[in-house]
Design an enzyme around this catalytic site. Structure first.
Site, PDB file in Angstrom:
ATOM      1  N   ASP A   3     -13.915 -11.493  12.026  1.00  0.00           N
ATOM      2  CA  ASP A   3     -13.563 -11.073  10.995  1.00  0.00           C
ATOM      3  C   ASP A   3     -13.115  -9.418  10.892  1.00  0.00           C
ATOM      4  O   ASP A   3     -13.076  -8.748   9.880  1.00  0.00           O
ATOM      5  CB  ASP A   3     -12.839 -11.573   9.836  1.00  0.00           C
ATOM      6  CG  ASP A   3     -11.534 -11.091   9.045  1.00  0.00           C
ATOM      7  OD1 ASP A   3     -10.315 -11.201  10.262  1.00  0.00           O
ATOM      8  OD2 ASP A   3     -11.153 -11.300   8.031  1.00  0.00           O
ATOM      9  N   ARG A   5       1.197  -1.342   0.098  1.00  0.00           N
ATOM     10  CA  ARG A   5      -0.111   0.038  -0.212  1.00  0.00           C
ATOM     11  C   ARG A   5       0.994   1.194  -0.060  1.00  0.00           C
ATOM     12  O   ARG A   5       0.454   2.368   0.467  1.00  0.00           O
ATOM     13  CB  ARG A   5      -1.077   0.039   1.090  1.00  0.00           C
ATOM     14  CG  ARG A   5      -2.372  -1.657   1.053  1.00  0.00           C
ATOM     15  CD  ARG A   5      -2.580  -0.794   1.778  1.00  0.00           C
ATOM     16  NE  ARG A   5      -3.825  -2.398   2.011  1.00  0.00           N
ATOM     17  CZ  ARG A   5      -3.239  -3.038   2.638  1.00  0.00           C
ATOM     18  NH1 ARG A   5      -2.666  -3.220   3.831  1.00  0.00           N
ATOM     19  NH2 ARG A   5      -4.192  -4.576   2.810  1.00  0.00           N
ATOM     20  N   ASN A  33      -8.086  -8.081  13.874  1.00  0.00           N
ATOM     21  CA  ASN A  33      -9.195  -8.741  14.083  1.00  0.00           C
ATOM     22  C   ASN A  33      -8.764  -9.952  14.636  1.00  0.00           C
ATOM     23  O   ASN A  33      -7.299 -10.277  15.205  1.00  0.00           O
ATOM     24  CB  ASN A  33      -9.984  -9.866  12.793  1.00  0.00           C
ATOM     25  CG  ASN A  33      -8.509 -10.871  12.391  1.00  0.00           C
ATOM     26  OD1 ASN A  33      -8.487  -9.604  11.333  1.00  0.00           O
ATOM     27  ND2 ASN A  33      -8.336 -11.857  12.274  1.00  0.00           N
ATOM     28  N   TRP A  91      -9.532  -1.526   2.615  1.00  0.00           N
ATOM     29  CA  TRP A  91      -9.057  -0.808   2.973  1.00  0.00           C
ATOM     30  C   TRP A  91      -8.343   0.149   2.028  1.00  0.00           C
ATOM     31  O   TRP A  91      -7.634   1.040   1.817  1.00  0.00           O
ATOM     32  CB  TRP A  91      -7.492  -1.676   2.432  1.00  0.00           C
ATOM     33  CG  TRP A  91      -7.724  -2.808   1.214  1.00  0.00           C
ATOM     34  CD1 TRP A  91      -7.787  -4.043   1.005  1.00  0.00           C
ATOM     35  CD2 TRP A  91      -7.036  -2.081   0.000  1.00  0.00           C
ATOM     36  NE1 TRP A  91      -8.122  -3.807  -0.434  1.00  0.00           N
ATOM     37  CE2 TRP A  91      -7.387  -3.027  -0.656  1.00  0.00           C
ATOM     38  CE3 TRP A  91      -6.442  -0.253  -0.510  1.00  0.00           C
ATOM     39  CZ2 TRP A  91      -7.029  -2.029  -2.097  1.00  0.00           C
ATOM     40  CZ3 TRP A  91      -6.388  -0.256  -1.710  1.00  0.00           C
ATOM     41  CH2 TRP A  91      -6.397  -1.127  -2.987  1.00  0.00           C
TER      42      TRP A  91
HETATM   43  N1  PQQ Z   1      -5.908  -7.506   2.841  1.00  0.00           N
HETATM   44  C1  PQQ Z   1      -6.869  -7.223   1.954  1.00  0.00           C
HETATM   45  C2  PQQ Z   1      -6.222  -6.764   0.236  1.00  0.00           C
HETATM   46  O1  PQQ Z   1      -5.090  -5.811   0.604  1.00  0.00           O
HETATM   47  O2  PQQ Z   1      -7.349  -6.671  -0.668  1.00  0.00           O
HETATM   48  C3  PQQ Z   1      -7.791  -6.842   2.406  1.00  0.00           C
HETATM   49  C4  PQQ Z   1      -7.878  -8.478   3.209  1.00  0.00           C
HETATM   50  C5  PQQ Z   1      -6.257  -7.818   3.716  1.00  0.00           C
HETATM   51  C6  PQQ Z   1      -8.942  -8.378   5.062  1.00  0.00           C
HETATM   52  O3  PQQ Z   1      -9.592  -8.378   4.350  1.00  0.00           O
HETATM   53  C7  PQQ Z   1      -8.300  -8.833   5.934  1.00  0.00           C
HETATM   54  O4  PQQ Z   1      -8.878  -9.295   6.915  1.00  0.00           O
HETATM   55  C8  PQQ Z   1      -7.157  -8.806   6.419  1.00  0.00           C
HETATM   56  N2  PQQ Z   1      -6.180  -9.244   7.101  1.00  0.00           N
HETATM   57  C9  PQQ Z   1      -4.950  -9.016   7.512  1.00  0.00           C
HETATM   58  C10 PQQ Z   1      -4.639 -10.077   9.221  1.00  0.00           C
HETATM   59  O5  PQQ Z   1      -5.283 -10.432   9.586  1.00  0.00           O
HETATM   60  O6  PQQ Z   1      -3.731  -9.621   9.236  1.00  0.00           O
HETATM   61  C11 PQQ Z   1      -4.053  -8.514   6.732  1.00  0.00           C
HETATM   62  C12 PQQ Z   1      -4.361  -8.383   5.577  1.00  0.00           C
HETATM   63  C13 PQQ Z   1      -3.439  -7.426   4.845  1.00  0.00           C
HETATM   64  O7  PQQ Z   1      -2.134  -7.487   5.186  1.00  0.00           O
HETATM   65  O8  PQQ Z   1      -3.457  -7.799   3.636  1.00  0.00           O
HETATM   66  C14 PQQ Z   1      -5.675  -8.634   5.077  1.00  0.00           C
END
Ligand code: PQQ
Length: 677
Positions: free
Chosen positions: A309, A123, A264, A396
């Protein structure tokens, strides 16, 4: 030599004063969210309602990637910094679109790809002084010379930690500190952030978001307090506990405070993680930290005892707004759980929470700042239709706060699922049929889709004072992109069906649209060079929703699109259009289909989706692969040719017989779809 190197314009260091000054001028875009407030708003207004029809492509830049692009461009000294997958940094001439340099951290993708819960995304960067900071997917925080791209220092931020971590978020600068978190709460991570000195890279402090084993000494008073809100019978520390800070942090230079959003619970099911209940601090919270000492200042927990979550990791915006006649310094937040929060950022006091989308887990919030839950949403025995689902009412994708309209523009969505706790869950115990268990996911929930309730997307223009939406734009599909608002009374958003759209900020009227080479996720940025305003959006379909499925027919290489008035550059094409043919003719034993389906669910579905259910996303749907690939599936599954691109190695996880069963399921499903027409 005798001559100083003088190969280009001098790089003017990025300082706190300069970031603050630029926030009212907007010529540059110096932090991922534009300024310290991370409003994703720029006062630039040369492009406005009266001339938007003349907005055209100035240049495009190929990021040479095929997965999700999630970085908002950062622009300083005429240089744009954008990241692509795994943490690759591209420095681009922001006026011409020419490459200046590229830095590839060379992540061992085969080793690390398996740990990606949600695509190997990144990001973006942070700037300070003469350096640019990026976090690579494998946990390295990297400082580069911003004009040359040469490595200055790098640090392993997973040093000494057990757990299944990755990094997808952008670092943030807080004074002389550069701070970074990580992801991994869907596997077995204990969330933490670490601070390093911006110049030397020296490690300064680490703050954990959840307590460790209570039999061992607590790191600080905050952890001791937190442990009182967890039930040791759940032995949560063996699974990390969660609370990962995988995206948002904001820094207030005036209050010298860093605000983080925490993730979460790990595992997801509260009844397994902490059987006697409890709030499980500091999951699903905003926490204020002193960036000099790394000490806890205050917290506000948005989702006590997370069971769904519901991360609070979504982008946080700082604002100074009048509420009940009083100017308040606040944080604005629209986390996954579907409520919009206004929190006093000096004290952590709860001001308001109101749902910005439909929710089925809570009725609302009391004056005490606690949710009033629906009991059925915590029930461990019965399946429950969960809205929002784990992808959140907002994920995000950055929202934007316009100082002109006073509105927050939220890229919102509805993606329901059904949930049920898996009470026989054991730590790291893979089971056929349990999603992701063969690649190490540890959720203690089974999740089903809910065909009865529709998925959709919405751009919500939310008034944080009246707690109501002013306008909404509905999209057929969710997972639309981040938002930019400008002093030209405009709101820009990329969509999952591959459009870049400008709306009137006051009314939501659609004013302009441009066709992209694929679905968009990242937020746009704007800047001015030589008197001309540019609008720039990096495009690349992927992320958690986008890996197994896509909305747009087309899927393109990751591309930065940059627009200006009168721009007439040629638009780039796509890598892939529509769907291939259903795979045909691979021999299989139909009696193995049932086992194959279970193994597929636990090993393949998170990334590739159900065979034939979609036309593929950033990754292929396996019902549509070439016959040769399916025939030789074993080659691909056991450290095969895609391993170096991030495909997991299933050696010691699946047997040759298991692979035959998976093949039977894929070919059997493809045949059934073909026969049913
Ligand atoms: N990353 C995305 C994305 O980049 O589309 C969407 C999510 C993440 C989520 O919905 C998550 O719940 C999520 N959860 C974690 C975590 O629990 O550590 C990490 C990430 C991540 O690092 O991209 C996401």
């Amino acid at each position: 030599g005798a001559h100083a190197e003088n190969s280009g314009p001098k790089y003017k260091p990025v300082t706190e004063d300069r970031i603050i000054e630029n926030s009212t001028k907007g010529a540059e875009w110096l932090t991922t969210g534009m300024d310290y407030y991370e409003t994703h708003y720029s006062p630039l207004n040369k492009i406005n309602k009266s001339n938007i029809k003349d907005l055209g492509l100035a240049w495009s830049y190929d990021l040479k990637s095929s997965r999700g692009i999630e970085s908002t461009p950062v622009v300083a000294n005429g240089i744009m910094y954008v990241t692509s997958n795994w943490g690759v940094v591209h420095a681009i001439d922001a006026k011409s679109g020419e490459s200046i340099w590229k830095y590839d951290p060379e992540v061992d993708k085969g080793k690390w790809g398996v740990k990606a819960c949600c695509d190997a995304v990144n990001r973006g960067v942070a700037l300070s002084g003469d350096k640019v900071y990026v976090a690579a997917f494998d946990g390295r925080l990297i400082a580069l010379n911003a004009s040359t791209g040469k490595l200055v220092w790098e640090k392993d931020t997973f040093d000494g930690e057990e757990g299944y971590y990755t990094i997808t978020g952008a670092p943030r600068i807080a004074g002389s500190h550069v701070v970074i978190g990580n992801g991994g709460a869907d596997y077995s991570g204990r969330g933490y952030i670490t601070s390093y000195n911006v110049d030397t890279g020296e490690k300064e402090w680490r703050w954990y978001t959840v307590p460790g084993n209570p039999k061992e000494p607590f790191e600080n008073e905050a952890m001791k307090k937190a442990a009182e809100t967890w039930d040791p019978a759940g032995e949560w520390w063996k699974n990390g506990g969660g609370g990962t800070v995988w995206d948002s942090m904001v820094y207030d230079p005036e209050l010298d405070t860093l605000y983080i959003g925490t993730g979460n619970g790990s595992p997801w099911a509260a009844a397994v993680r902490s059987p006697a209940g409890g709030d499980n601090l500091y999951l699903g919270s905003i926490v204020a930290i002193d960036p000099n000492s790394g000490e806890y200042k205050w917290h506000y927990q948005e989702t006590p005892g997370d069971n769904w979550d519901y991360t609070s990791v979504q982008p946080i915006i700082m604002a100074d707004i009048k509420i009940d006649g009083k100017l308040r310094k606040v944080l604005l937040h629209a986390p996954k759980n579907g409520f919009f929060y206004v929190i006093d950022r000096e004290t952590g006091e709860f001001i308001s929470a109101k749902n910005y989308m439909d929710v089925t887990w809570a009725k609302g919030y009391g004056q005490d700042g606690r949710p009033i839950e629906f009991a059925a949403a915590r029930d461990t025995k019965n399946e429950y239709l969960q809205i929002p689902g784990p992808l959140g009412a907002h994920n995000w994708q950055p929202m934007s706060y316009s100082k002109d309209t006073g509105l927050v523009y939220i890229p919102a969505q509805q993606i329901p699922v059904t949930y049920k706790d898996q009470m026989d869950w054991r730590f790291k115990d893979p089971k056929p049929g349990v999603r992701g268990s063969f690649i190490g996911r540890d959720e203690a929930k089974t999740m089903g889709s809910s065909d009865a309730v529709s998925e959709f997307g919405e751009l919500v223009a939310w008034d944080p004072v009246s707690k109501k939406s002013r306008w909404r734009v509905r999209y057929d599909a969710p997972w639309n992109g981040g938002v930019l608002s400008t002093g030209g009374d405009l709101v820009f958003q990329g969509t999952s069906d591959g459009k870049f759209i400008a709306y009137a900020a006051e009314t939501g009227d659609k004013l302009w649209q441009f066709d992209l080479n694929g679905g968009a996720g990242a937020g746009a940025a704007t800047y001015e060079i030589d008197g001309e305003q540019y609008i720039s959006i990096p495009v690349g379909w992927g992320g958690a929703y986008g890996l197994p499925r896509r909305v747009a027919e087309q899927h393109g290489s990751g591309t930065v699109y940059t627009f200006k008035l009168g721009g007439d550059a040629v638009s780039p094409g796509s890598l892939q259009e529509g769907t291939g043919k259903l795979v045909e003719g691979v021999d299989y034993d139909p009696s193995k289909i049932e086992l194959g389906e279970k193994l597929y669910t636990s090993s393949c579905a998170t990334c590739h989706g159900a065979p034939g259910a979609t036309k593929g996303g950033a990754l292929p749907n396996l019902a549509y692969v070439d016959k040769n690939i399916l025939e030789n599936l074993g080659i691909f599954v056991f450290k095969g040719p895609f391993y170096s691109l991030g495909m997991p190695d299933f050696t010691d996880k699946l047997s040759q017989d298991d692979v035959s069963a998976i093949k039977a399921y894929i070919q059997g499903t493809a045949d059934a779809i073909r026969e049913s027409g």
